[in-house]
Scaffold this motif. Structure first.
Motif, PDB file in Angstrom:
ATOM      1  N   HIS A  81     -25.571  37.479  25.653  1.00  0.00           N
ATOM      2  CA  HIS A  81     -24.539  38.422  26.096  1.00  0.00           C
ATOM      3  C   HIS A  81     -23.517  37.771  27.045  1.00  0.00           C
ATOM      4  O   HIS A  81     -22.305  38.010  26.919  1.00  0.00           O
ATOM      5  CB  HIS A  81     -25.241  39.595  26.805  1.00  0.00           C
ATOM      6  CG  HIS A  81     -24.337  40.676  27.278  1.00  0.00           C
ATOM      7  ND1 HIS A  81     -23.836  41.654  26.448  1.00  0.00           N
ATOM      8  CD2 HIS A  81     -23.831  40.945  28.509  1.00  0.00           C
ATOM      9  CE1 HIS A  81     -23.075  42.476  27.143  1.00  0.00           C
ATOM     10  NE2 HIS A  81     -23.048  42.070  28.407  1.00  0.00           N
ATOM     11  N   HIS A  84     -19.396  37.252  26.893  1.00  0.00           N
ATOM     12  CA  HIS A  84     -18.380  37.555  27.916  1.00  0.00           C
ATOM     13  C   HIS A  84     -17.531  36.316  28.201  1.00  0.00           C
ATOM     14  O   HIS A  84     -16.301  36.379  28.261  1.00  0.00           O
ATOM     15  CB  HIS A  84     -19.050  37.986  29.224  1.00  0.00           C
ATOM     16  CG  HIS A  84     -19.383  39.450  29.286  1.00  0.00           C
ATOM     17  ND1 HIS A  84     -18.446  40.438  29.102  1.00  0.00           N
ATOM     18  CD2 HIS A  84     -20.555  40.098  29.545  1.00  0.00           C
ATOM     19  CE1 HIS A  84     -19.017  41.630  29.229  1.00  0.00           C
ATOM     20  NE2 HIS A  84     -20.300  41.453  29.492  1.00  0.00           N
ATOM     21  N   ASP A 140     -18.317  45.548  28.019  1.00  0.00           N
ATOM     22  CA  ASP A 140     -19.114  45.223  26.829  1.00  0.00           C
ATOM     23  C   ASP A 140     -18.424  45.667  25.535  1.00  0.00           C
ATOM     24  O   ASP A 140     -17.862  46.764  25.467  1.00  0.00           O
ATOM     25  CB  ASP A 140     -20.491  45.885  26.941  1.00  0.00           C
ATOM     26  CG  ASP A 140     -21.297  45.275  28.069  1.00  0.00           C
ATOM     27  OD1 ASP A 140     -20.886  44.217  28.593  1.00  0.00           O
ATOM     28  OD2 ASP A 140     -22.344  45.839  28.414  1.00  0.00           O
TER      29      ASP A 140
HETATM   30 ZN    ZN Z   1     -21.732  42.853  29.799  1.00  0.00          ZN
END
Ligand code: ZN
Ligand code: KG4
Length: 339
Positions: free
Chosen positions: A111, A115, A300
């Motif tokens: 994750h 980003h 996100d």
């Molecule tokens: Zn995040």
């Protein structure tokens, strides 16, 4: 090549399709904010259940938006960690099942790497090397980046992440979850300098952060004296100014240490306008460059997972059939890509 990306690590369901030549072909996002608002924070079990409801319809919507048959997808990327275990399992299971059915590779994506690479989705992407400031609800990290997968952790928070402190102080100020963006909006009405928050750990050498003390500092101000709208705005302003200045000082140190001239900011808090403005001013003075994604790609989303999945698929680092997630996973453990 085209990759479908699925993000389900926390409270947003994101699905996107990234094409190696044409870029982003579809991007679908569903936010669970309303679901968790009454609880003042993310309830993991509710998050998992909602991902189950939303992931497949969003995949259908993304494929329809891209006007693509399933046969034109060459890989399925999903967020495998870090994040909430149950929530991660939803994206992992759906992603692996689709990859198996479509006979294409499945790619487990980190994750925070997602980003970190979001500025690559913009018109003027950064070249390597650069210093990355990752600021989200779960992480505050400075990373020396010399290529995809070539990450050296320079410093991180020893307690709360920046986004977490934004959310907690927002709660103290009576703002709804998720408080970060609302606190920032309130700060715009604040009078600068009425309160002065500490700039934690700037007196010590090194690149570690500590933000948890700011909560107590804010609570002490809020609990003393009158409670009016202007005071709340002034507290928000003083807190935001302290956080932004602290992050700026540590970014300068990281740039001095590495000798790099480029700074990338990514993660939910990189949507913060004051942070962007102050860091852009600092980089101008240093005659360096700053890079960040459009605001909707700072929080996100599926686009960052599809992009990262594509980068990793090109170098074929996909794993086997097992549905694996890693709720705790260090960026430095990722394999390096030679591209
Ligand atoms: Zn995040
Ligand atoms: O990256 P993200 O969407 O999720 C995680 O991976 O954690 O980051 C969410 C965090 C939340 O704490 C939210 O309050 C914060 O980013 N955030 C902001 C802003 N927009 C989102 N904090 C300050 N100012 C903003 N404009």
């Amino acid at each position: 090549m085209r990759v479908l990306g699925i993000e389900t690590s926390c409270d947003e369901t994101g699905v996107a399709v990234y094409d190696e030549q044409h870029g982003l072909l579809a991007n679908q996002l569903y936010s669970q904010v309303k679901l968790h608002a009454d609880y003042g924070g993310v309830v993991p079990e509710l998050a998992s259940r909602d991902h189950i409801r939303k992931t497949v319809p969003l995949i259908q919507a993304a494929l329809a938006q891209a006007e693509l048959p399933t046969s034109s997808i060459h890989g399925v990327a999903y967020t495998a960690g870090p994040g909430l275990a149950g929530a991660l399992m939803v994206g992992a299971t759906v992603g692996r099942a689709l990859a198996y059915a479509w006979r294409v590779p499945a790619i487990a994506v980190h994750h925070m790497e997602g980003h970190l690479l979001t500025p690559m989705l913009e018109a003027n992407p950064p070249a390597f090397p650069f210093v990355a400031l990752l600021v989200s609800g779960g992480h505050t990290q400075l990373i020396a980046v010399t290529g995809i997968g070539k990450y050296r952790l320079l410093g991180e928070s020893i307690d709360d992440a920046v986004g977490e402190v934004f959310d907690k102080i927002a709660k103290l100020l009576g703002l709804d979850y998720p408080g970060g963006p609302m606190l920032s909006r309130l700060a715009q009405q604040g009078v600068p300098g009425r309160y002065t928050f500490p700039r934690p750990m700037i007196g010590r050498p090194g690149l570690a952060f500590s933000f948890s003390g700011l909560k107590t500092f804010a609570a002490n101000i809020i609990l003393t004296g009158a409670d009016d709208d202007q005071k709340r705005a002034d507290v928000a302003r003083a807190f935001e100014d302290a956080v932004v200045e602290t992050l700026m000082i540590k970014c300068q140190r990281a740039l001095d240490l590495t000798g790099f001239q480029r700074l990338v900011i990514a993660g939910g808090v990189s949507a913060n306008q004051t942070l962007r403005t102050i860091l852009a001013g600092m980089m101008r003075q240093r005659r360096g460059e700053i890079f960040y994604a459009r605001p909707e790609f700072c929080t996100d989303n599926g686009a960052m997972i599809a992009y990262t999945g594509m980068a990793r698929l090109r170098c074929s680092t996909q794993t086997g059939l097992a549905v694996s997630v890693w709720p705790r996973w260090l960026l430095e453990e990722l394999p390096t890509l030679e591209i």
